[in-house]
Design an enzyme around this catalytic site. Structure first.
Site, PDB file in Angstrom:
ATOM      1  N   LYS A   1       0.840  -1.211   0.000  1.00 15.62           N
ATOM      2  CA  LYS A   1       0.000   0.000   0.000  1.00 15.62           C
ATOM      3  C   LYS A   1       0.870   1.253   0.000  1.00 15.62           C
ATOM      4  CE  LYS A   1      -0.668  -0.508   5.026  1.00 15.62           C
ATOM      5  NZ  LYS A   1      -0.327   0.719   5.704  1.00 15.62           N
TER       6      LYS A   1
ATOM      7  N   ARG B   1     -10.292   0.571  14.899  1.00 13.92           N
ATOM      8  CA  ARG B   1     -10.005   1.381  13.718  1.00 13.92           C
ATOM      9  C   ARG B   1     -10.852   0.870  12.555  1.00 13.92           C
ATOM     10  NH1 ARG B   1      -3.983   1.343  11.054  1.00 13.92           N
ATOM     11  NH2 ARG B   1      -4.768  -0.728  10.570  1.00 13.92           N
TER      12      ARG B   1
ATOM     13  N   TYR C   1      16.108  30.779   5.809  1.00 11.80           N
ATOM     14  CA  TYR C   1      14.902  31.526   6.156  1.00 11.80           C
ATOM     15  C   TYR C   1      14.875  31.874   7.636  1.00 11.80           C
ATOM     16  CZ  TYR C   1      12.706  30.634   1.650  1.00 11.80           C
ATOM     17  OH  TYR C   1      12.403  30.614   0.311  1.00 11.80           O
TER      18      TYR C   1
ATOM     19  N   MET D   1      11.943  24.400   0.875  1.00 10.71           N
ATOM     20  CA  MET D   1      11.114  23.445   0.137  1.00 10.71           C
ATOM     21  C   MET D   1      11.945  22.510  -0.721  1.00 10.71           C
ATOM     22  SD  MET D   1       7.953  24.217  -2.463  1.00 10.71           S
ATOM     23  CE  MET D   1       7.012  25.095  -1.233  1.00 10.71           C
TER      24      MET D   1
END
Lengths: 370, 370
Positions: A41, A139, A261, A309
């Site tokens: 998956k 779940r 940053y 990023m």
């Protein structure tokens, strides 16, 4: 094996298919008689299901688990003759699509079962299904009460071909966790009341916790991809990939300068900074700013400043100039910084490191096509 | 506009192209005379560059920035006639590929410039380039010393067609941050010594910090996608997407039960849990276990238990039974839980929320093709 990639590729994910197969075989060798399936998956945990699943099928794996129907549909043409099972079940309205692609749902509730039975009746065809009984995750899966109802009213299964009963362990990664034996006990109690069919409980860690947990079919995912299923001891599984990114630039910095940053890193002595072509869009979590490292030529280079990023900046002052140049590869995940180490740094688990891997990386498959 | 999707789709990303275009226009309206480009790197921050970039081009945008050459190559055929610029620069060996796809590099160092000049000479063709001068990020770009060398030795630019000079702000998201004006000042000093060409400094936040920062070309990314460029005031930009996931199952739970991996949530009173088809593989960070929420029918449902790879469990006890059923959609990001709120919960910035969005979601484009 040296990795080759075009100069346009700035991040490289090299997946060793042989290692994935070896991991599957190593897990299989722990089994007494259970079948070893493969959980592929989330694009085989981010590594590439369209290459990994066929490699495992060629090695003899014949049952594959995916999370969603769309994942199953994508793999169906690549995996002729194997069973593909969708863990999230069959939402009302999706029955025809399951059938059209010969994909098997896990039925997670009495209403799922009713829905699937209606489909069998409407199409006058017995329908394959696995049925999930919850034993402590809360779940997905039938509640205990639902399972007792099913045992008391066997007509609810008419028209269904129950391939197996499954449940899912919550805490198998912790050795001797009491939840595991409690879940096994509850599962066995339910099974004793239900029609006979194959039984499956164990994930990667579960299958390593003794034969009692293995039952008829095990469902490893993480351990196929090199995550340690038994964190209390050395990892018995092989790493299956390296994730590298190119150094784009190396620059001299001097005291008083700031990096990145938000000016979170202040340079305190003269040195060199390398800028590397991987950032949080590539799965290098932003939380790792100023507190992680990559390896260049086998030597550690600490991340300085925030993660951008597409870029990180690392301090390479301690590394020989000859080992760091524009175009050289920095190891982001590999022999020096393993998946499990990266997870510890990021305060998460290896699974999330894998599924966060960039989709924009250049992929190399080892061994390469012969 | 109601969103329709096949029942096989368990997570849905609906992107409003009109809103992206409106955001681009809103930014453009703040400009005195600068050109408004669009930053579409990292697959348009995860939202889908192959649809977003052409929509912006149709609206009049004619300069696009990407991070890597491969991203530029993927967009080239979709964006005839526009300028595509690669921020990470041209690594040695990639020159021919840039030229073959008519993609423009940002040159980040004197050696990049030399390399590109050699290419121009070798091919007897003047070569377009932007040149990046660092003014305080210490990430990419010429150092101050390099920029002075370039000013003193103009022959280094022979053969290059310098389309523009750029730099990048480190702290424009913080209003009046002293770094911004210091960077602008340094950039102007360098520009005064260099040949005239277009000048670009501002990202989304920078272009909102006054006309002095706008210069000749601005490079918004985040604000196109609805991230607030001016966090000190209400978001002037429109949200551009919703990310929803289906409820797979709703179950009754009772005191003493536990939920999810590692039994981190203990049920203290009877209630209902809904299991939702989104997990950390879909960008719902694992760090949000037991401390986030989604919205169903506009009402909040807190996450209980750990985040799984493909699933979360939420407490829906307080919600009317009629609003929560298998197949209904839960809002993961949207009007009730914005990108910036999700970022605050996760201890990160909206950018990382966006780039982490699942690649396996079903995508819907609004307005849908007319």
């Amino acid at each position: 094996m040296p990795i080759t990639a075009p100069p346009s590729a700035t991040t490289l994910l090299a997946v060793d298919l042989e290692a994935v197969v070896a991991n599957w075989r190593a897990l299989q060798s722990r089994l007494e008689r259970a079948e070893c399936s493969a959980v592929v998956k989330a694009d085989a945990y981010g590594l590439g299901a369209t290459r990994i699943a066929p490699a495992l099928a060629a090695a003899g794996c014949h049952t594959f688990f995916v999370a969603t129907l769309d994942e199953g549909i994508a793999l169906r043409p690549l995996l002729p003759g194997v069973t593909i099972i969708v863990l999230s079940g069959a939402l009302p309205g999706a029955e025809d699509t399951f059938a059209a692609h010969a994909i098997v749902p896990v039925l997670n509730s009495l209403s799922d079962i009713t829905c699937w039975q209606d489909f069998a009746r409407k199409t006058s065809t017995a329908r394959d299904a696995w049925i999930h009984i919850d034993t402590g995750m809360n779940r997905l899966g039938l509640t205990s009460s639902d399972a007792r109802t099913l045992a008391a009213e066997p007509g609810r299964l008419t028209g269904l071909n129950v391939l197996g009963w499954m449940s899912h362990l919550s805490s198998a990664d912790q050795r001797f966790h009491p939840a595991s034996s409690a879940q096994l006990g509850r599962f066995q109690q339910h099974l004793a009341r239900l029609p006979k069919a194959r039984r499956s409980l164990a994930n990667s860690s579960g299958l390593c916790r003794g034969r009692a947990f293995q039952l008829d079919l095990v469902r490893p995912g993480a351990a196929l991809y090199g995550i340690n299923p038994t964190p209390e001891v050395e990892n018995p599984q092989r790493p299956v990939f390296t994730f590298t990114a190119r150094v784009l630039q190396v620059r001299q910095v001097d005291p008083g300068m700031t990096v990145g940053y938000g000016v979170t890193h202040q340079v305190t002595r003269s040195g060199r900074i390398a800028t590397i072509a991987a950032g949080y869009a590539d799965g290098f979590f932003r939380a790792l700013g100023n507190r992680s490292r990559v390896f260049i030529g086998g030597q550690p280079a600490p991340v300085v400043g925030q993660v951008s990023m597409d870029l990180i900046t690392v301090d390479v002052t301690a590394l020989p100039e000859s080992t760091v140049w524009p175009g050289c590869l920095a190891e982001v995940i590999g022999p020096h910084r393993t998946v499990d180490q990266a997870a510890t740094e990021a305060g998460t688990i290896g699974y999330e490191i894998l599924t966060a891997l960039s989709k924009r990386c250049h992929r190399v498959w080892l061994p390469e096509a012969k």
